[in-house]
Write a protein that holds these residues in place. Sequence first.
Motif: not given
Length: 489
Positions: A241-261
């Motif tokens: 799960n650390l790998q999912n949240f920390g280095i998985d493109q599927s999750y990281v990409q979603r961080y960038l789809t949001a309007k703000t941090e």
Amino acid sequence: MPVLDLIIFIVYMLGIVGFGISFSFRKRTSSDFTTGGGRLPAWAIGMSIFATFVSSISFLALPGNAYSGNWNGFVFSLSIPLAAWIAVKFFVPLYRKLKSESAYFYLEQRFVTWARIYASICYLLTQLARMGAIMYLLALPMNALLGWSIPMIIVITGISVVIYSMMGGIEAVIWTDTVQGILLIGGALACLFVIFFTIPGGVSEVFRIAEQSQKFSLGSFELDFTTSTFWMILVYGLFINLQNFGIDQSYVQRYLTAKTEDEAKKSTWLGSLLYLPVSFVFFFIGTALYAYYDAQPGLLPEGLTGDKVFPYFIVNQLPVGFTGLLIASIFAAGMSTVSTSINSSATVILSDHFSKYIHPNPSERLSLRVLKLSSLVMGLLSIVVGLAFNGVTSALDAWWALSSIFSGGILGLFLLGLLSKAKNPHAIFAVILGVLVIGWMSLSSVLVKSGMDESLANPLHTNMTIVMGTLTIFLVGFGLTALFNRKTS
């Protein structure tokens, strides 16, 4: 197949594919395709993260796992809140600050180009394995329901997902995930209620049989990492799960789809914490199925076990209408994860390979063309992998083993860059050693069969491969850094 069930399923398939395709009619840039222009609402992103977690691996393999054994696999879910907290505290702010579409841009900034290439290739291999396992599990209930061949079902469902993923981009993926997430929660709860109301003796009988057979056990609490104990699964789950949240493109990409941090953080909490109670329901379904067939042994054909029990129940014991709903729910779970993997893999191919080495600074038109072509290629390759999964005993065990191998210890490299002052040579040596450890742990059983001394075999559980690979890379790199810094001083 009853007409009502068939109508429900067909309406779902046509509706979700049509809904996804509708996003292709909007004028879009490559940024819209990969991050949705950073304008999507937090609740939808959170539902998409949740739907990515809940693939058909969860929908079918978790009940199958609980039916065949106990709740040992649920320990994996218990590690998610801690991983989510670390993500919200460190990972989300980092990626929002970098503003790169690629999760592996940071590794290149921290080390050099090789780190980005290595991590992105590991990611693509992991996604192919994941999509293959999911499409195979999608095929099981349809095979039981209609008698269609598993390969044909894999091909049809794979092409359906590829169409809207390729045409609609990340917006299509997230909004279809939202619909699919709601549907799969409803389907799982509906199935559980049917079991409760149809088992002789009612709910109390489920608990009596389950307790008698120790079905609620979370596994041994011995500090043993050679078998599937509570602590082994907890440690494995934390690293995955650390790998999912920390280095998985599927999750990281979603961080960038949001309007703000702050919106990105809210979506991360929503998606991760929603998985915990839903995975509880899936494990309870498996336990309830065990009690259901234990109380009525004549209902289950002899020799039917594991991942195939839940599909059999859906086809033969659910009332008309519920079967169509559950089949649609299973497809919702699988399609949401496959579409996410296709989109994120296409983004990696464009950002980490095409734009850097083949055609720097491509035009918007060329970028969109590459994204769509990459989506198509990854989708087709995943169909091939799904066909290769046909016949495995446990898709969950097979997926866990492959994810450990293909992870390549990239979480260790990421943490090395984040938490130390390691230089490039230290990182290279650490990764080489980590890959050797992963290779030895993955292949030792095969080597023993071919004549290698058994004393040299991997003594740990297969799932510990990712843990040891990650720790090797991080600790070796950290140790070399400390050693050389001391000599320099």
